[in-house]
Design a protein around this motif. Sequence first.
Motif, PDB file in Angstrom:
ATOM      1  N   ALA A  33       0.843  -1.252   0.048  1.00 49.44           N
ATOM      2  CA  ALA A  33       0.005   0.061  -0.056  1.00 49.44           C
ATOM      3  C   ALA A  33       0.884   1.267   0.083  1.00 49.44           C
ATOM      4  CB  ALA A  33      -1.012  -0.020   1.022  1.00 49.44           C
ATOM      5  N   GLY A  34       1.998   1.163  -0.650  1.00 52.64           N
ATOM      6  CA  GLY A  34       2.959   2.471  -0.569  1.00 52.64           C
ATOM      7  C   GLY A  34       4.434   2.177  -0.119  1.00 52.64           C
ATOM      8  N   ALA A  35       5.109   2.998  -0.036  1.00 53.58           N
ATOM      9  CA  ALA A  35       6.441   2.845   0.327  1.00 53.58           C
ATOM     10  C   ALA A  35       6.594   2.767   1.749  1.00 53.58           C
ATOM     11  CB  ALA A  35       7.476   4.031  -0.074  1.00 53.58           C
ATOM     12  N   ALA A  42       6.030  -0.850   2.296  1.00 48.62           N
ATOM     13  CA  ALA A  42       7.408  -1.316   2.053  1.00 48.62           C
ATOM     14  C   ALA A  42       8.542  -1.531   2.607  1.00 48.62           C
ATOM     15  CB  ALA A  42       7.585  -0.976   0.408  1.00 48.62           C
ATOM     16  N   ASN A  43       8.964  -0.317   3.294  1.00 50.54           N
ATOM     17  CA  ASN A  43       9.988  -0.169   4.123  1.00 50.54           C
ATOM     18  C   ASN A  43       9.743  -1.251   5.349  1.00 50.54           C
ATOM     19  OD1 ASN A  43      11.193   1.663   2.315  1.00 50.54           O
ATOM     20  ND2 ASN A  43      10.439   3.484   3.189  1.00 50.54           N
ATOM     21  N   ASN A  44       8.395  -0.866   5.965  1.00 45.05           N
ATOM     22  CA  ASN A  44       8.181  -1.798   6.920  1.00 45.05           C
ATOM     23  C   ASN A  44       8.265  -3.393   6.964  1.00 45.05           C
ATOM     24  OD1 ASN A  44       6.880  -0.128   9.634  1.00 45.05           O
ATOM     25  ND2 ASN A  44       6.804   0.745   8.086  1.00 45.05           N
ATOM     26  N   ALA A  90      14.001   3.739  -2.579  1.00 46.51           N
ATOM     27  CA  ALA A  90      14.300   4.774  -3.958  1.00 46.51           C
ATOM     28  C   ALA A  90      13.089   5.283  -4.186  1.00 46.51           C
ATOM     29  CB  ALA A  90      14.740   3.593  -5.050  1.00 46.51           C
ATOM     30  N   THR A  91      12.192   5.574  -3.262  1.00 50.16           N
ATOM     31  CA  THR A  91      10.925   6.192  -3.403  1.00 50.16           C
ATOM     32  C   THR A  91      11.037   7.377  -4.332  1.00 50.16           C
ATOM     33  OG1 THR A  91       9.922   5.282  -1.564  1.00 50.16           O
ATOM     34  CG2 THR A  91       8.936   7.108  -2.222  1.00 50.16           C
ATOM     35  N   GLN A  92      11.912   8.275  -3.813  1.00 48.73           N
ATOM     36  CA  GLN A  92      12.276   9.686  -4.637  1.00 48.73           C
ATOM     37  C   GLN A  92      13.008   9.664  -5.845  1.00 48.73           C
ATOM     38  OE1 GLN A  92      10.607  12.169  -3.860  1.00 48.73           O
ATOM     39  NE2 GLN A  92       9.725  11.993  -1.652  1.00 48.73           N
TER      40      GLN A  92
HETATM   41  N1  PMP Z   1      10.145   7.106   1.528  1.00 48.27           N
HETATM   42  C1  PMP Z   1      10.508   8.208   1.181  1.00 48.27           C
HETATM   43  C2  PMP Z   1      11.874   8.702   0.793  1.00 48.27           C
HETATM   44  C3  PMP Z   1       9.390   9.142   0.944  1.00 48.27           C
HETATM   45  O1  PMP Z   1       9.606  10.451   0.462  1.00 48.27           O
HETATM   46  C4  PMP Z   1       8.079   8.846   1.255  1.00 48.27           C
HETATM   47  C5  PMP Z   1       6.972   9.747   0.953  1.00 48.27           C
HETATM   48  N2  PMP Z   1       7.187  11.042   1.593  1.00 48.27           N
HETATM   49  C6  PMP Z   1       7.844   7.478   1.808  1.00 48.27           C
HETATM   50  C7  PMP Z   1       8.802   6.681   1.995  1.00 48.27           C
HETATM   51  C8  PMP Z   1       6.403   6.974   2.162  1.00 48.27           C
HETATM   52  O2  PMP Z   1       5.821   6.901   1.048  1.00 48.27           O
HETATM   53  P1  PMP Z   1       4.079   6.282   1.147  1.00 48.27           P
HETATM   54  O3  PMP Z   1       3.467   7.617   1.224  1.00 48.27           O
HETATM   55  O4  PMP Z   1       3.933   5.526  -0.226  1.00 48.27           O
HETATM   56  O5  PMP Z   1       3.985   5.546   2.130  1.00 48.27           O
END
Ligand code: PMP
Length: 392
Positions: A69-71, A74-76, A184-186
Amino acid sequence: MNEIYLDYNASAPCDPRVADAVTKAMTDGFGNASSAHRFGRRQAAAVSEAREQVAALVGGAPGGVVFTAGATEANNLALGGFAPASHGSQPDTTPMLVVSAVEHASVSRAAEAFAATGRCKYRTAAVTPGGFVDVDALAGLLTETGYPVMVSVMAANSETGVLNPIEEVAQLVHQAGALFHCDATQMVGRLPFDMSALGCDLVSLSGHKICGPTGVGALVGTREALAALHPTLWGGGHERGLRSGSLNVAGIVGLGVAAELAADEQETESERVGALRDRFVDSLIDALPAVDQNGDIERRLPNTANLHFAGTDSDAVLVNMDPVAASAGSACSTGAIEPSPVLTSMGLSREAAFESVRFSLGRFTTSSEIAVAAEKVVTAVRYVRLMTTEAA
Ligand code: PMP
């Protein structure tokens, strides 16, 4: 009143081509992607195509894409999925997570939280004044007592745009026998990113940073890294058993199309956006005294500028430059306004962090918007400086 959006790093507008694909996926397709019947199979085929599109953007394998459901998730999943049992062969040592000092909260707070449960220890690797990870400091931490299990260093920082030496970090991490996770989100969609060439084991990304939908993202891993992970959500065993829950097919289709567009267009887009960013910054520096750029400007994303306007409160600048939208160098943390930990970890004072503003441009930013935005920002900074001096 023409609104001007310079906050792409917070969330980029959805590309109409992506929105069309999402709408089509929601209206034409239905059924559970796990179902064996033709409706389910059509959904599964749409998900497979998105897996290929996402994998192609980051240089991974389609089978290594775990939709989330987003980064944040994914990070968690990367950090929390690794911490519990990976030290089975080393019963007397506590595994260690190492994260850089400028990670997003979904990495730094996750590491803190997993350490608080006693499952692991965590250490923070310092960054240089330029805002990228200090490779010597990281190397030192990797030889400290404890058994490093995973290192997480982001590709590009969301606040400064500064790029980390990912390939070098990956080599160090592997020499220490640890796994390397890279948020690598950004970076993805803005600059070329190839996880296998760089040596990343796990990579996080998010739809809404690449002009796709919010609330969908992915953890992309090598076969070995994914095999070492444990689920953080349990249920029907979707996504290699790592992320249970019926798939958000429309969101995933949107992420796939956004990834494909980013892969096709990132080069020309980054060139165009980089020129606009430079023009914007130059016009502010020409018009105003005491403007500094935070972070190493030789190694940063082409769309981002983090500027310190000495003698101004960044929130006051943001209010006065409305309808131009950007972000302040502060964050609301447990009810109190705190300076950005990213900026203070680079050595900026609390005061300088409170006086800093992040501008981030993107696909739909135009040259005329940049000209108007620069005028608005100059007027706002002059006004806030005047008010601040008069109040003193
Ligand atoms: N990692 C980075 C580097 C981000 O900039 C962000 C969003 N600000 C996130 C993770 C979290 O992403 P998401 O909003 O999809 O949960």
